[in-house]
Design an enzyme around this catalytic site. Structure first.
Site, PDB file in Angstrom:
ATOM      1  N   SER A 103       0.843  -1.194   0.000  1.00 58.20           N
ATOM      2  CA  SER A 103       0.000   0.000   0.000  1.00 58.20           C
ATOM      3  C   SER A 103       0.884   1.252   0.000  1.00 58.20           C
ATOM      4  O   SER A 103       1.638   1.463  -0.953  1.00 58.20           O
ATOM      5  CB  SER A 103      -0.957  -0.060   1.199  1.00 58.20           C
ATOM      6  N   ASP A 152     -10.098  -4.233  -5.444  1.00 54.86           N
ATOM      7  CA  ASP A 152      -9.488  -3.316  -4.479  1.00 54.86           C
ATOM      8  C   ASP A 152     -10.095  -1.923  -4.652  1.00 54.86           C
ATOM      9  O   ASP A 152      -9.937  -1.307  -5.707  1.00 54.86           O
ATOM     10  CB  ASP A 152      -7.973  -3.268  -4.704  1.00 54.86           C
ATOM     11  N   HIS A 183      -8.297  -4.863  -0.831  1.00 57.51           N
ATOM     12  CA  HIS A 183      -7.002  -4.295  -0.480  1.00 57.51           C
ATOM     13  C   HIS A 183      -6.242  -5.145   0.534  1.00 57.51           C
ATOM     14  O   HIS A 183      -5.110  -4.832   0.878  1.00 57.51           O
ATOM     15  CB  HIS A 183      -7.208  -2.873   0.069  1.00 57.51           C
TER      16      HIS A 183
END
Length: 200
Positions: A103, A152, A183
């Site tokens: 991320s 996501d 995610h």
């Protein structure tokens, strides 16, 4: 150069790979430290802590909204992190420099690659979001694995595919692994990362 707080694991020997791992928003230097040792046994592990606070959640650079980056801050902190990694590299003689990020950690890692294409020999970018066109670069001889969720909500599939295409189009050996979720990190993508790193 930013004086990042970091956690370190000693490598098996002086030429052990340098494995730098970058946490996601709200994580810290512990998030992937143990996992790094499982993914790449014997490597010297460096896990820097992000020094930007977003409502108490640690990050590596500022943003003004979801997917809206402070590009000046990103550029500054990218250069600071490149200097940090080069300083750790200079402390030994690693045969490879490898990066892994999730991320926000994947985003700073990708940004470092755009700015210093020769720094990392291989990278694992888990659920990155690069909402801008990266500059042309030479990634010949570099290996990149991107892992992502098909649904996501933070990293749209089209942007993920575009990032993979960018690396491949600029000479990298690029692989893209999808899982059917969002995610979150899933065991199958960690297995994919392990296999990728084992063939380094």
């Amino acid at each position: 150069m930013a004086d990042y707080h970091y956690r370190e694991g000693k490598g098996a020997d002086a030429v052990a790979p340098l494995f730098v791992v970058f946490h996601g928003t709200g994580g810290d230097e512990n998030q992937f430290f143990d996992l790094a040792g499982e993914l790449l046994p014997g490597a010297r592990i460096i896990a820097p802590r992000g020094d930007v606070s977003e409502g108490g959640a640690l990050r590596y650079f500022r943003r003004t909204g979801e997917g809206v980056y402070d590009m000046d801050d990103l550029a500054l902190r990218t250069q600071q992190m490149i200097a940090f990694v080069k300083a750790r590299q200079a402390e030994g003689a690693p045969r490879q420099v490898i990066g892994l990020g999730y991320s926000n950690g994947a985003n700073i890692l990708a940004s470092m690659q755009f700015a210093a294409p020769s720094l990392f020999d291989a990278t694992v970018l888990m659920h990155p979001l690069i909402p801008f066109a990266p500059p042309s670069a030479d990634f010949a001889g570099r290996r990149v694995l991107i892992t992502a969720g098909q649904r996501d909500p933070i990293g749209p599939a089209a942007m993920t595919q575009a990032l993979s295409d960018y690396f491949a189009g600029n000479g990298a050996s690029a692989s893209l692994f999808w899982h059917p979720g969002g995610h979150e990190l899933r065991p199958e993508e960690l297995r994919e990362a392990q296999a990728f790193l084992a063939h380094g």
